[in-house]
Motif scaffolding. Structure first.
Motif, PDB file in Angstrom:
ATOM      1  N   MET A   1      53.122  39.278  31.510  1.00 42.14           N
ATOM      2  CA  MET A   1      51.857  39.734  32.135  1.00 42.14           C
ATOM      3  C   MET A   1      50.740  39.116  31.285  1.00 42.14           C
ATOM      4  SD  MET A   1      52.810  43.690  33.185  1.00 42.14           S
ATOM      5  CE  MET A   1      51.646  44.332  34.485  1.00 42.14           C
ATOM      6  N   VAL A   2      51.004  38.991  30.065  1.00 42.49           N
ATOM      7  CA  VAL A   2      49.669  38.285  29.287  1.00 42.49           C
ATOM      8  C   VAL A   2      49.641  36.776  29.541  1.00 42.49           C
ATOM      9  CG1 VAL A   2      49.227  37.384  27.099  1.00 42.49           C
ATOM     10  CG2 VAL A   2      49.852  39.918  27.233  1.00 42.49           C
ATOM     11  N   SER A   3      50.697  36.306  29.915  1.00 43.44           N
ATOM     12  CA  SER A   3      50.784  34.756  30.311  1.00 43.44           C
ATOM     13  C   SER A   3      50.185  34.559  31.758  1.00 43.44           C
ATOM     14  CB  SER A   3      52.220  34.080  30.484  1.00 43.44           C
ATOM     15  OG  SER A   3      52.729  34.324  29.276  1.00 43.44           O
ATOM     16  N   TYR A   4      50.446  35.398  32.688  1.00 47.86           N
ATOM     17  CA  TYR A   4      50.074  35.410  34.002  1.00 47.86           C
ATOM     18  C   TYR A   4      48.568  35.774  34.233  1.00 47.86           C
ATOM     19  CZ  TYR A   4      54.069  33.156  35.935  1.00 47.86           C
ATOM     20  OH  TYR A   4      55.067  32.126  35.828  1.00 47.86           O
ATOM     21  N   GLU A   5      48.083  36.525  33.185  1.00 45.69           N
ATOM     22  CA  GLU A   5      46.586  37.078  33.189  1.00 45.69           C
ATOM     23  C   GLU A   5      45.857  35.745  33.314  1.00 45.69           C
ATOM     24  OE1 GLU A   5      45.220  40.841  32.302  1.00 45.69           O
ATOM     25  OE2 GLU A   5      46.762  40.136  33.305  1.00 45.69           O
ATOM     26  N   VAL A   6      46.166  34.900  32.705  1.00 43.31           N
ATOM     27  CA  VAL A   6      45.207  33.767  32.569  1.00 43.31           C
ATOM     28  C   VAL A   6      45.036  32.812  33.920  1.00 43.31           C
ATOM     29  CG1 VAL A   6      44.716  31.329  31.185  1.00 43.31           C
ATOM     30  CG2 VAL A   6      45.894  33.522  30.184  1.00 43.31           C
ATOM     31  N   PRO A   7      46.287  32.463  34.544  1.00 41.63           N
ATOM     32  CA  PRO A   7      45.951  31.874  35.904  1.00 41.63           C
ATOM     33  C   PRO A   7      45.487  32.866  36.896  1.00 41.63           C
ATOM     34  CG  PRO A   7      48.404  32.027  35.311  1.00 41.63           C
ATOM     35  CD  PRO A   7      47.637  32.508  34.134  1.00 41.63           C
ATOM     36  N   LEU A   8      45.702  33.966  36.707  1.00 43.99           N
ATOM     37  CA  LEU A   8      45.281  35.094  37.533  1.00 43.99           C
ATOM     38  C   LEU A   8      43.687  34.969  37.582  1.00 43.99           C
ATOM     39  CD1 LEU A   8      46.363  37.419  39.442  1.00 43.99           C
ATOM     40  CD2 LEU A   8      45.640  38.841  37.619  1.00 43.99           C
ATOM     41  N   GLY A   9      43.284  34.854  36.270  1.00 41.75           N
ATOM     42  CA  GLY A   9      41.627  35.183  36.104  1.00 41.75           C
ATOM     43  C   GLY A   9      41.249  33.940  36.693  1.00 41.75           C
ATOM     44  N   LEU A  10      41.904  32.625  36.498  1.00 39.00           N
ATOM     45  CA  LEU A  10      41.159  31.061  36.565  1.00 39.00           C
ATOM     46  C   LEU A  10      41.225  31.200  38.048  1.00 39.00           C
ATOM     47  CD1 LEU A  10      42.814  29.113  33.904  1.00 39.00           C
ATOM     48  CD2 LEU A  10      40.426  29.478  34.223  1.00 39.00           C
ATOM     49  N   SER A  11      42.119  31.729  38.777  1.00 40.26           N
ATOM     50  CA  SER A  11      42.265  31.193  40.216  1.00 40.26           C
ATOM     51  C   SER A  11      41.089  31.861  41.330  1.00 40.26           C
ATOM     52  CB  SER A  11      43.480  31.735  40.743  1.00 40.26           C
ATOM     53  OG  SER A  11      43.740  33.227  40.659  1.00 40.26           O
ATOM     54  N   VAL A  12      40.544  32.870  40.599  1.00 40.75           N
ATOM     55  CA  VAL A  12      39.548  33.533  41.474  1.00 40.75           C
ATOM     56  C   VAL A  12      37.975  33.081  41.120  1.00 40.75           C
ATOM     57  CG1 VAL A  12      40.412  35.555  41.703  1.00 40.75           C
ATOM     58  CG2 VAL A  12      39.002  35.420  39.559  1.00 40.75           C
ATOM     59  N   VAL A  13      38.182  31.901  40.190  1.00 41.69           N
ATOM     60  CA  VAL A  13      36.707  31.160  39.717  1.00 41.69           C
ATOM     61  C   VAL A  13      36.044  30.520  40.857  1.00 41.69           C
ATOM     62  CG1 VAL A  13      35.607  29.794  37.965  1.00 41.69           C
ATOM     63  CG2 VAL A  13      37.319  31.253  36.994  1.00 41.69           C
ATOM     64  N   GLY A  14      37.292  29.866  41.449  1.00 43.62           N
ATOM     65  CA  GLY A  14      36.662  28.851  42.869  1.00 43.62           C
ATOM     66  C   GLY A  14      36.041  29.889  43.955  1.00 43.62           C
ATOM     67  N   VAL A  15      36.380  31.095  43.905  1.00 48.50           N
ATOM     68  CA  VAL A  15      35.928  31.994  44.859  1.00 48.50           C
ATOM     69  C   VAL A  15      34.566  32.251  44.412  1.00 48.50           C
ATOM     70  CG1 VAL A  15      36.088  34.332  46.009  1.00 48.50           C
ATOM     71  CG2 VAL A  15      38.096  32.861  45.954  1.00 48.50           C
ATOM     72  N   LEU A  16      34.511  32.467  43.044  1.00 46.07           N
ATOM     73  CA  LEU A  16      33.167  32.996  42.513  1.00 46.07           C
ATOM     74  C   LEU A  16      32.015  31.885  42.944  1.00 46.07           C
ATOM     75  CD1 LEU A  16      34.261  34.579  39.168  1.00 46.07           C
ATOM     76  CD2 LEU A  16      33.287  35.770  41.345  1.00 46.07           C
ATOM     77  N   ILE A  17      32.641  30.682  42.310  1.00 48.43           N
ATOM     78  CA  ILE A  17      31.617  29.423  42.510  1.00 48.43           C
ATOM     79  C   ILE A  17      31.221  29.521  44.177  1.00 48.43           C
ATOM     80  CG2 ILE A  17      31.669  27.005  42.543  1.00 48.43           C
ATOM     81  CD1 ILE A  17      33.726  26.889  40.346  1.00 48.43           C
ATOM     82  N   LEU A  18      32.022  29.921  45.151  1.00 48.13           N
ATOM     83  CA  LEU A  18      31.829  29.622  46.551  1.00 48.13           C
ATOM     84  C   LEU A  18      30.838  30.687  46.791  1.00 48.13           C
ATOM     85  CD1 LEU A  18      34.840  28.522  48.330  1.00 48.13           C
ATOM     86  CD2 LEU A  18      32.766  27.263  47.932  1.00 48.13           C
ATOM     87  N   ALA A  19      31.144  31.914  46.355  1.00 47.12           N
ATOM     88  CA  ALA A  19      30.390  32.931  46.823  1.00 47.12           C
ATOM     89  C   ALA A  19      29.233  33.351  46.106  1.00 47.12           C
ATOM     90  CB  ALA A  19      31.159  34.432  46.662  1.00 47.12           C
ATOM     91  N   GLY A  20      29.096  32.775  44.733  1.00 47.24           N
ATOM     92  CA  GLY A  20      28.076  33.212  43.940  1.00 47.24           C
ATOM     93  C   GLY A  20      27.793  34.495  43.528  1.00 47.24           C
ATOM     94  N   THR A  21      28.907  35.365  43.831  1.00 41.65           N
ATOM     95  CA  THR A  21      28.574  36.804  43.405  1.00 41.65           C
ATOM     96  C   THR A  21      29.858  37.197  43.088  1.00 41.65           C
ATOM     97  OG1 THR A  21      28.286  38.875  44.025  1.00 41.65           O
ATOM     98  CG2 THR A  21      28.920  37.436  45.775  1.00 41.65           C
ATOM     99  N   ALA A  22      29.938  38.166  42.190  1.00 43.59           N
ATOM    100  CA  ALA A  22      31.192  38.939  41.659  1.00 43.59           C
ATOM    101  C   ALA A  22      31.461  40.170  42.356  1.00 43.59           C
ATOM    102  CB  ALA A  22      31.420  39.258  40.042  1.00 43.59           C
ATOM    103  N   SER A  23      30.502  40.614  43.206  1.00 46.99           N
ATOM    104  CA  SER A  23      30.622  41.946  43.863  1.00 46.99           C
ATOM    105  C   SER A  23      31.480  41.522  45.101  1.00 46.99           C
ATOM    106  CB  SER A  23      29.279  42.226  44.435  1.00 46.99           C
ATOM    107  OG  SER A  23      29.374  42.943  45.509  1.00 46.99           O
ATOM    108  N   LEU A  24      32.367  42.548  45.403  1.00 50.91           N
ATOM    109  CA  LEU A  24      33.289  42.130  46.421  1.00 50.91           C
ATOM    110  C   LEU A  24      32.890  42.451  47.653  1.00 50.91           C
ATOM    111  CD1 LEU A  24      36.696  44.101  45.195  1.00 50.91           C
ATOM    112  CD2 LEU A  24      35.888  41.636  44.881  1.00 50.91           C
ATOM    113  N   THR A  25      31.875  43.375  47.949  1.00 57.99           N
ATOM    114  CA  THR A  25      31.337  43.133  49.304  1.00 57.99           C
ATOM    115  C   THR A  25      30.385  42.120  49.453  1.00 57.99           C
ATOM    116  OG1 THR A  25      29.554  44.460  48.364  1.00 57.99           O
ATOM    117  CG2 THR A  25      30.947  45.724  49.639  1.00 57.99           C
ATOM    118  N   GLY A  26      30.005  41.579  48.341  1.00 53.32           N
ATOM    119  CA  GLY A  26      28.907  40.278  48.295  1.00 53.32           C
ATOM    120  C   GLY A  26      30.018  38.988  48.751  1.00 53.32           C
TER     121      GLY A  26
END
Lengths: 366, 367
Positions: free
Chosen positions: B165-190
């Motif tokens: 779980m510690v190892s997979y936390e890292v790719p889990l966190g990194l994989s959503v960065v792309g979405v954050l860049i595209l959406a420009g927000t960390a709010s899920l409704t946003g």
């Protein structure tokens, strides 16, 4: 202040993947296995001693219960040893019937092996697919002799009785449909990355080591030694039938898997050919009421059971009861390779390797 | 005063109570669904005894677990042993707080007042970070449970699980960065609204991110083919070998809740959350999304249509989970670590860089 210690783990005798009551004492460093010691004997019933206290026809049922996954192989070995001891020959039709049943039993046994082996590695569906086909073979057995697991269908001097009406057609139907099923298992496993990573390079046995340990059956052939008793010392009707002996290259778990898969195909081929070539006539020779083997006669008869060389040694003192009865069980001999195989591997590999050697504890403990 | 109390006290309380019950029901029937789906894949019928087609099986299971004897190993650490299941379950539950099940708040008029009911418990602007933070707490329960059992197989299971779980936390966190860049927000409704505005769900531009998130999510929830922590054929039952009755049930519950959380996040981040499935026909018939989200029925129609589409997408993701379990063998511990660190993390980092560059180029081209 901090220090690491080795941990001792007791794997079995009741563990989901020791295939019976095998107990392995493991010494591990984290997940890595440093040492392993198989402990056997939890299913010891004294089959050999019983074989020396009962008349020979009564011992056949004990051979059923040794390798209970391939009961027919045990029956056949014992009966043929007795036949050789008293100098009796089964009629040709019975010999062909023995081949058909033995090869169906080999398929059933390999199916059970494949299912449990895959389940050990985590692929659950293969297990149920294998049992679907194994069930059909067990139904065929039931149709022939009434029993599904412990067949006890061979008799001294022949077979219990002829195949019932329609049985041969049913068997043909199953055998003709079978290659498609093997392909189905292979689509799930053979090219599966996870399966390959879990099995390739795991538990490598070189050909020399395999011979030194006295391995036989698929573990030996997986290491590239083309030795099959059906070819080297033909029994029943194998001398008249054609089949290939598949061998592996690297002697790892993956090769043993491929060998067994190909053996299933060859077993199907043999069974079909035996059905085609089957001669007519009686299925049972004239057998004296009381068996009278010559005093002092001894015989060692070996057959290729699904697990390897299944041997029976009988020595007679002239009476109906053998003076000495000894079973050479392939599982027992093959199991001794386990400690050397698992050394240095991870805990997850030990279940892979136990499955890969394909032991049956009834056969190991006798 | 009363308005504040109702808005910030009563309504959230009722919503949490409702959500909790619904989720528990979904978990119960997810276990049945799993058994049925896998059974059909394996040419079996699955549970059929309790109720028609086994529909009451989950209830029977819960009853059985409740009346089972609660065995605590004599040499275990009793306090931590009892606490561990709770530590695993709590983060799984509170993760649901930020998930938007639908997009439109609906008005509810009661006793002469009109309250606006939002289809989420709370909408915070750091929802994604909150989810990542919360989901990483769950591992403590597993490690503590395995450790407190004072038994060898659970200990091995717990150690595996901790490393995994510690190892997979890292790719889990990194994989959503792309979405954050595209959406420009960390709010899920946003994020869902950004997908609505863009007219394309993020699984298109972020297909690598989706793959990474799903794989890491499966590993994070200890499901096949990464179910090493409870590898039945190796470690008997892994970290919960010594647990019985309701304590075991709580671990079980947490695992399935985590599956639903991952499915919900995948739906929200990559499959447009509550937006209706139009198969790209929205470009051709502009009115189609409006019709499919029942706009003509007013806010309540959109409220429930959103929940329907959201659940449908979640169901597909959960189905993938079950499909995987029926198909694949289990990875080995060292292979799992290798994939996590040597394959997924470099891929995730590459995905972040490529997304950032592509977006910059796109924006500068667009002027």
């Amino acid at each position: 202040m901090f220090q690491t210690t080795e941990m001792e783990i007791n794997l079995g005798p009741q563990h989901p993947s020791t295939h019976g009551v095998l107990r392995v004492l493991l010494k591990v460093d984290g997940e890595r296995i440093l040492e392993s010691k198989p402990v056997i004997g939890y299913l010891h019933r004294g089959c050999e001693k019983l074989g020396e206290t009962r008349p020979m026809p009564q011992v056949v049922v004990y051979t059923d219960r040794m390798d209970y996954v391939a009961a027919f192989a045990g029956n056949l070995t014992y009966i043929e040893a007795v036949e050789r001891l008293i100098g009796l020959e089964a009629p040709p039709r019975a010999k062909y019937m023995r081949v058909v049943l033995a090869e169906l039993q080999r398929i059933a046994s390999h199916l059970l092996w494949l299912g449990t082996h895959a389940l050990d590695i985590g692929a659950m569906s293969v297990f149920l697919y294998c049992f679907r086909e194994r069930e059909m073979i067990l139904d065929l057995f039931e149709g022939y002799c009434g029993a599904r697991l412990t067949l006890n269908a061979v008799r001294i001097g022949g077979q219990l009785n002829d195949f019932p009406d329609g049985w041969v057609d049913e068997a043909r139907r199953f055998l003709n449909a079978f290659p498609k099923q093997v392909e189905e298992y292979e689509t799930l496993l053979s090219q599966n990355r996870i399966w390959i990573e879990r099995t390739r390079g795991v538990g490598v046995i070189s050909a020399e080591e395999a011979i030194d340990w006295g391995l036989s059956g698929p573990p030996l052939r997986g290491s590239g030694v083309a030795w099959d008793i059906r070819k080297s010392n033909p029994y029943a009707a194998y001398a008249d039938l054609s089949f290939d002996v598949p061998v592996g290259e690297n002697g790892d778990t993956y090769d043993r898997y491929l060998v067994r898969m190909e053996e299933m195909r060859q077993a199907r081929r043999l069974a079909l050919e035996a059905l085609d070539k089957m001669p007519g006539g009686d299925v049972r020779a004239k057998v004296p009421k009381r068996l009278k083997p010559p005093a002092g006669a001894e015989v060692y008869h070996a057959t290729e059971s699904p697990r390897g060389e299944m041997g029976v040694y009988l020595k007679s003192d002239g009476s109906e009861t053998a003076y000495r009865c000894r079973f050479r069980s392939p599982s027992f001999v093959n199991l001794q390779a386990l400690p050397a195989l698992v050394k240095g591997h991870l805990i997850a590999d030990i279940v892979t390797l136990i499955g890969s050697i394909d032991i049956v504890l009834g056969c190991v403990d006798r | 005063m009363t308005d504040t109390l109702v808005n910030w006290g009563l309504i959230p309380f009722l919503k949490i109570a409702l959500l909790l019950n619904v989720i528990l029901g979904v978990v119960a029937y997810l276990t049945l669904l799993e058994r049925k789906v896998i059974a059909f894949m394996q040419v079996r019928l699955g549970p059929r005894r309790v109720g028609p087609h086994g529909l009451l099986q989950p209830i029977a299971d819960v009853l059985k677990l409740m009346i089972k004897e609660d065995i605590v190993p004599a040499k275990s650490d009793h306090l931590i042993f009892a606490l561990a299941p709770a530590i695993t379950l709590a983060p799984a539950i509170i993760a649901f707080a930020v998930i938007p099940f639908s997009g439109t708040p609906a008005p509810l008029t009661l006793f002469g007042h009109t309250w606006s009911i939002t289809p989420w418990v709370t909408d915070i602007n750091v929802a994604l970070l909150y989810l990542l933070a919360v989901s990483s707490i769950g591992v403590f329960g597993i490690v503590l449970g395995g450790w407190a059992s004072n038994s060898k197989y659970p200990l091995l299971g717990a150690l595996r699980s901790a490393a995994q779980m510690v190892s997979y936390e890292v790719p889990l966190g990194l994989s959503v960065v792309g979405v954050l860049i595209l959406a420009g927000t960390a709010s899920l409704t946003g994020i869902v609204q950004a997908q609505e505005r863009a007219g394309i769900w993020f699984f298109g531009p972020q297909i690598v991110g989706l793959f990474l998130y799903f794989v890491a999510g499966v590993a994070e929830t200890n499901r096949a083919p990464f179910d090493l922590a409870e590898a039945e054929t190796e470690l008997v039952a892994g970290f919960h070998t010594e647990y019985t009755g309701m304590k075991f049930a709580v671990f079980f519950l947490a695992e399935y809740m985590n599956m639903i959380v991952v499915a919900a996040i995948v739906t929200t981040l990559f499959f447009g959350g509550w937006l209706p499935i139009t198969f790209g026909l929205g470009w051709v018939i502009p009115a189609l999304p409006g019709i499919l989200s029942l706009q003509f029925l007013g806010p309540w129609g959109m409220f429930f249509a959103g929940i329907f589409w959201f659940s449908l997408k979640c169901f597909f993701v959960l189905f993938m989970y079950l499909w995987l379990r029926a198909t694949y063998p289990r990875y080995r511990y060292d292979q799992l670590m290798r994939i996590g660190w040597k394959v997924l993390i470099p891929l995730a980092l590459g995905n972040v860089v490529v997304t950032a560059i592509a977006l910059t180029v796109y924006r500068s081209l667009k002027g």
